[in-house]
Design a protein around this motif. Structure first.
Motif, mmCIF file in Angstrom:
data_model
loop_
_atom_site.group_PDB
_atom_site.id
_atom_site.type_symbol
_atom_site.label_atom_id
_atom_site.label_comp_id
_atom_site.label_asym_id
_atom_site.label_seq_id
_atom_site.Cartn_x
_atom_site.Cartn_y
_atom_site.Cartn_z
ATOM 1 N N LEU A 46 0.850 -1.188 0.000
ATOM 2 C CA LEU A 46 0.000 0.000 0.000
ATOM 3 C C LEU A 46 0.885 1.238 0.000
ATOM 4 C CD1 LEU A 46 -2.826 -0.655 2.645
ATOM 5 C CD2 LEU A 46 -3.129 -0.406 0.180
ATOM 6 N N ALA A 47 0.355 2.335 -0.500
ATOM 7 C CA ALA A 47 1.069 3.608 -0.446
ATOM 8 C C ALA A 47 0.187 4.661 0.200
ATOM 9 C CB ALA A 47 1.471 4.062 -1.853
ATOM 10 N N VAL A 48 0.727 5.347 1.206
ATOM 11 C CA VAL A 48 0.043 6.468 1.850
ATOM 12 C C VAL A 48 0.714 7.732 1.330
ATOM 13 C CG1 VAL A 48 -0.546 7.590 4.019
ATOM 14 C CG2 VAL A 48 -0.478 5.087 3.891
ATOM 15 N N MET A 49 -0.005 8.511 0.546
ATOM 16 C CA MET A 49 0.562 9.655 -0.156
ATOM 17 C C MET A 49 -0.048 10.950 0.359
ATOM 18 S SD MET A 49 0.073 7.759 -3.833
ATOM 19 C CE MET A 49 0.512 9.162 -4.846
ATOM 20 N N GLY A 50 0.774 11.954 0.567
ATOM 21 C CA GLY A 50 0.268 13.245 1.023
ATOM 22 C C GLY A 50 1.369 14.274 1.062
ATOM 23 N N LYS A 51 0.993 15.520 0.894
ATOM 24 C CA LYS A 51 1.968 16.599 0.945
ATOM 25 C C LYS A 51 2.346 16.922 2.386
ATOM 26 C CE LYS A 51 0.636 18.840 -3.404
ATOM 27 N NZ LYS A 51 0.202 20.116 -4.028
ATOM 28 N N LEU A 199 12.805 6.513 -3.374
ATOM 29 C CA LEU A 199 13.135 5.162 -3.816
ATOM 30 C C LEU A 199 13.240 5.100 -5.335
ATOM 31 C CD1 LEU A 199 10.705 2.989 -1.645
ATOM 32 C CD2 LEU A 199 13.127 3.412 -1.228
ATOM 33 N N ASP A 200 14.220 4.339 -5.832
ATOM 34 C CA ASP A 200 14.229 4.028 -7.257
ATOM 35 C C ASP A 200 13.656 2.622 -7.455
ATOM 36 O OD1 ASP A 200 16.291 2.149 -6.709
ATOM 37 O OD2 ASP A 200 17.840 3.632 -7.140
ATOM 38 N N ASP A 201 13.494 2.224 -8.697
ATOM 39 C CA ASP A 201 12.835 0.951 -8.996
ATOM 40 C C ASP A 201 13.575 -0.234 -8.393
ATOM 41 O OD1 ASP A 201 10.762 2.113 -10.429
ATOM 42 O OD2 ASP A 201 11.855 2.043 -12.323
ATOM 43 N N ARG A 202 14.903 -0.194 -8.429
ATOM 44 C CA ARG A 202 15.672 -1.330 -7.911
ATOM 45 C C ARG A 202 15.495 -1.475 -6.400
ATOM 46 N NH1 ARG A 202 22.185 -2.397 -8.815
ATOM 47 N NH2 ARG A 202 22.295 -4.331 -7.631
ATOM 48 N N GLN A 203 15.548 -0.359 -5.664
ATOM 49 C CA GLN A 203 15.343 -0.421 -4.216
ATOM 50 C C GLN A 203 13.949 -0.945 -3.897
ATOM 51 O OE1 GLN A 203 16.264 3.763 -3.610
ATOM 52 N NE2 GLN A 203 17.980 3.217 -2.280
ATOM 53 N N PHE A 204 12.966 -0.485 -4.655
ATOM 54 C CA PHE A 204 11.592 -0.930 -4.423
ATOM 55 C C PHE A 204 11.462 -2.431 -4.650
ATOM 56 C CE2 PHE A 204 7.028 -0.951 -6.073
ATOM 57 C CZ PHE A 204 6.488 -1.026 -4.796
ATOM 58 N N ASP A 205 12.069 -2.936 -5.718
ATOM 59 C CA ASP A 205 12.028 -4.373 -5.981
ATOM 60 C C ASP A 205 12.696 -5.164 -4.861
ATOM 61 O OD1 ASP A 205 10.694 -3.922 -8.348
ATOM 62 O OD2 ASP A 205 12.493 -4.040 -9.603
ATOM 63 N N PHE A 211 9.954 -7.864 2.197
ATOM 64 C CA PHE A 211 8.774 -7.629 3.031
ATOM 65 C C PHE A 211 7.497 -8.084 2.314
ATOM 66 C CE2 PHE A 211 11.804 -4.410 4.473
ATOM 67 C CZ PHE A 211 11.790 -4.642 5.845
ATOM 68 N N PRO A 212 6.842 -9.155 2.780
ATOM 69 C CA PRO A 212 5.543 -9.536 2.210
ATOM 70 C C PRO A 212 4.493 -8.447 2.399
ATOM 71 C CG PRO A 212 6.441 -11.313 3.563
ATOM 72 C CD PRO A 212 7.302 -10.114 3.799
ATOM 73 N N THR A 213 4.587 -7.702 3.515
ATOM 74 C CA THR A 213 3.667 -6.591 3.777
ATOM 75 C C THR A 213 4.461 -5.295 3.763
ATOM 76 O OG1 THR A 213 2.281 -8.012 5.157
ATOM 77 C CG2 THR A 213 1.972 -5.633 5.372
ATOM 78 N N LEU A 214 4.142 -4.436 2.820
ATOM 79 C CA LEU A 214 4.915 -3.208 2.634
ATOM 80 C C LEU A 214 3.963 -2.022 2.584
ATOM 81 C CD1 LEU A 214 7.935 -2.505 2.173
ATOM 82 C CD2 LEU A 214 7.475 -2.574 -0.283
ATOM 83 N N VAL A 215 4.243 -1.004 3.409
ATOM 84 C CA VAL A 215 3.459 0.232 3.393
ATOM 85 C C VAL A 215 4.426 1.389 3.130
ATOM 86 C CG1 VAL A 215 1.840 1.731 4.612
ATOM 87 C CG2 VAL A 215 1.816 -0.738 5.062
ATOM 88 N N LEU A 216 4.204 2.103 2.031
ATOM 89 C CA LEU A 216 5.042 3.228 1.647
ATOM 90 C C LEU A 216 4.387 4.533 2.092
ATOM 91 C CD1 LEU A 216 5.771 2.196 -2.059
ATOM 92 C CD2 LEU A 216 7.043 1.530 -0.018
ATOM 93 N N PHE A 217 5.198 5.445 2.623
ATOM 94 C CA PHE A 217 4.729 6.775 2.999
ATOM 95 C C PHE A 217 5.530 7.777 2.173
ATOM 96 C CE2 PHE A 217 3.826 4.008 6.499
ATOM 97 C CZ PHE A 217 2.622 4.445 7.026
ATOM 98 N N PHE A 234 5.590 4.739 -5.939
ATOM 99 C CA PHE A 234 4.226 4.497 -5.470
ATOM 100 C C PHE A 234 3.175 4.956 -6.476
ATOM 101 C CE2 PHE A 234 5.956 8.172 -3.005
ATOM 102 C CZ PHE A 234 5.291 9.200 -3.668
ATOM 103 N N GLU A 235 3.585 5.805 -7.425
ATOM 104 C CA GLU A 235 2.639 6.257 -8.445
ATOM 105 C C GLU A 235 2.378 5.181 -9.495
ATOM 106 O OE1 GLU A 235 3.293 11.067 -8.428
ATOM 107 O OE2 GLU A 235 4.748 9.859 -9.522
ATOM 108 N N LYS A 236 3.199 4.131 -9.491
ATOM 109 C CA LYS A 236 3.013 3.026 -10.430
ATOM 110 C C LYS A 236 2.060 1.964 -9.889
ATOM 111 C CE LYS A 236 7.716 3.742 -12.189
ATOM 112 N NZ LYS A 236 9.044 3.137 -12.433
ATOM 113 N N LEU A 237 1.674 2.078 -8.626
ATOM 114 C CA LEU A 237 0.709 1.155 -8.053
ATOM 115 C C LEU A 237 -0.689 1.503 -8.561
ATOM 116 C CD1 LEU A 237 1.971 1.166 -4.356
ATOM 117 C CD2 LEU A 237 2.535 -0.509 -6.128
ATOM 118 N N GLY A 238 -1.571 0.541 -8.573
ATOM 119 C CA GLY A 238 -2.934 0.799 -8.991
ATOM 120 C C GLY A 238 -3.649 1.724 -8.028
ATOM 121 N N PRO A 239 -4.721 2.395 -8.474
ATOM 122 C CA PRO A 239 -5.424 3.356 -7.615
ATOM 123 C C PRO A 239 -5.966 2.744 -6.330
ATOM 124 C CG PRO A 239 -6.662 2.902 -9.639
ATOM 125 C CD PRO A 239 -5.303 2.316 -9.823
#
Length: 508
Positions: A46-51, A199-205, A211-217, A234-239
């Protein structure tokens, strides 16, 4: 669904419920305070996004406390207990030590992503001490460690839940007990990643493998890593995997710094209009300062934020000149930025030991004095739990219009440093300082260049990141000038910050 005791805004409460629902599907029930063993082969992100000001850190801290109350064990870079079949764990990570230290100062036990990718091999004695301190084992008998030293370690740990800090109180270091290091092979469990816009793509992968359970802030208004085409991972994840926090949480209301940052979202706002908004804010509130010159005293602990590399180099050399720094040496108190560790593979343990002390790329460091051996320097790593160390160092000071940097000190190999009186806004991401100077002429140049990133004018992204690095006061510098210092460079403030067990070291 019941909300946690803390008072949330509506979107924070909704995000808390969504994360709790996701965790329940992975076997951790925050509302019941219970958990079951993890299910093999199941994963979620999941991604928690906010300014800035939307309450991401407050939400992360609340989720951490709820997981802790549910019996979830926190994995840190200090110590990782023995793997048990039914154990559930949480690691709270950030891309840089500075970003992790911001969380630690708010009571959240964060460490760096880099540290969690490696597993230390501990001496059994260290495991016995750590298990006892964390309440998972009996009081140990350790050869060479007195009962009084153990009592000091226990008393320290009860006040500050840090195994390395407790060992320091007993006259030891955690690295004294590390027999070696290995690349992590087994996965962990739950991972919270702060400042995930970095994060870049490699770090994210890599993180998804661990982590089977990952929460991005993360903050979608910040600058994307170089090479990511302006897009955060996190913008590449589905809505359905994106949770959005809107501005403003009530604790951020009335903050002129955040007001300016969020005003940049107006697509019709031009640079000149924005600068007039800064002037108006400065007249109303002393948390915004319209400065005619760069404050050279402030640069010693809080770098000027710039866009262009040439501006950074000019300001650094002007800073050294007004402080009377010699050409062939550094003055105690000069700021540095770690540019990486240059050690061959056979010295991997030393590399990891330095990185564990916070000496990683991007770390802010203060030069204290020469070391007792040629090529060594005594350093203070800002934001580190054990900040003062001596390390083989390669220190580079770039010169205007010169390809080769001036090197006042160079070991054959070791930690590489650039001067830190000014840094680019890109490198400042993940960091915060009480007061921040933003060099507005560079942002004007970015506006004149007409460049965009992911459809947003580059100057607005730069301004947003630069402004939100300020915790208490923003200095908007409008002239290409440097004020003379009002005080000499020194390190007395670092002596005052260091606890008794971390006093300035005089030996290697």
């Amino acid at each position: 669904m019941n909300s946690p005791a803390i008072s949330f805004s509506e979107d924070q409460a909704e995000a808390w419920d969504r994360v709790a629902e996701q965790l329940r599907g992975m076997g951790v029930d925050l509302l019941e305070g219970a958990h079951v063993p993890p299910v093999e082969g199941k994963s979620t992100v999941l991604a928690v996004m906010g300014k800035a000001g939307s309450g991401k850190t407050m939400l992360l801290a609340s989720l951490y406390k709820s997981l802790q109350a549910a019996g979830i064990e926190v994995i840190s870079g200090d110590y990782e207990g023995k793997k048990k079949k039914d154990r559930r764990t949480l690691a709270i990570l950030a891309p840089t030590n500075k970003a992790a230290s911001v969380l630690r100062m708010r009571g959240v036990p964060a460490t760096t992503i880099h540290r969690i990718l490696y597993t230390p091999v501990y001496d059994p004695q260290y495991e016995r001490i750590a298990d006892w301190l964390t309440g998972n084992g009996p009081r140990p008998e350790v050869e060479g460690l007195t009962e009084l030293a153990l009592d000091r370690a226990k008393a320290f740990y009860e006040q500050n839940a840090s195994v390395p800090g407790a060992l320091a109180a007993a006259g030891l270091r955690g690295s004294d007990f590390i027999q070696g290091w290995k690349r992590r092979e087994e996965p962990l469990d739950i991972g919270f990643i702060d400042e995930s816009s970095m994060l870049d793509d490699r770090q994210f992968d890599d993180l998804r493998e661990i982590f089977p359970t990952l929460v991005l802030f993360g903050d979608p208004a910040q600058l994307a890593p170089v090479g990511q085409s302006g897009q955060m991972v996190f913008e590449k994840l589905g809505p359905t995997r994106q949770l959005h926090l809107s501005r403003i949480h009530r604790q951020a209301e009335g903050n002129p710094i955040l007001d300016l940052a969020h005003a940049l979202a107006d697509p019709d706002l031009g640079f000149d209009q924005f600068e007039r908004m800064v002037e108006q804010a400065a007249r109303r509130d002393d948390r915004v300062v319209l400065a005619e010159r760069v404050n050279s005293d402030m640069m010693a602990r809080s770098p000027v934020l710039v866009w262009r590399n040439a501006t950074r180099i000019r300001l650094i050399n002007a800073f050294r000149a007004v402080h009377g720094a010699p050409e062939d040496a550094l003055l105690p108190g000069e700021p540095l930025i770690c540019d990486g560790i240059e050690l061959p593979l056979k010295h991997r343990k030393k590399r990891i030991d330095l990185e564990a002390r916070g000496l990683i790329k991007g770390a802010q460091v203060i030069y204290l004095a020469p070391g007792s051996r040629p090529g060594f320097a005594r350093l203070h790593v800002i934001g580190s739990e054990d900040p003062q160390l001596s390390a083989a160092s390669i220190i580079k000071i770039e010169k205007p219009d010169e390809e080769e940097p001036f090197i006042p000190q160079a070991a054959t190999m070791g930690a590489a440093f650039l001067h830190g009186a000014a840094v680019t806004i890109h490198k400042a991401q993940g960091s915060q300082w009480p007061e921040v100077q933003v060099f507005a002429p560079d942002l004007w140049a970015a506006a004149q260049a007409g460049r965009s990133e992911a459809g947003i004018p580059l100057w607005k992204r730069l301004a947003y990141v630069a402004i939100t690095r300020a915790e208490k006061r923003l200095h908007w510098v409008v002239r290409n000038r440097l004020a003379r210092p009002q005080s000499l460079l020194g390190i007395e403030d670092l002596r005052a910050q260091a606890p008794a067990t971390l006093a300035l070291r005089t030996e290697e």
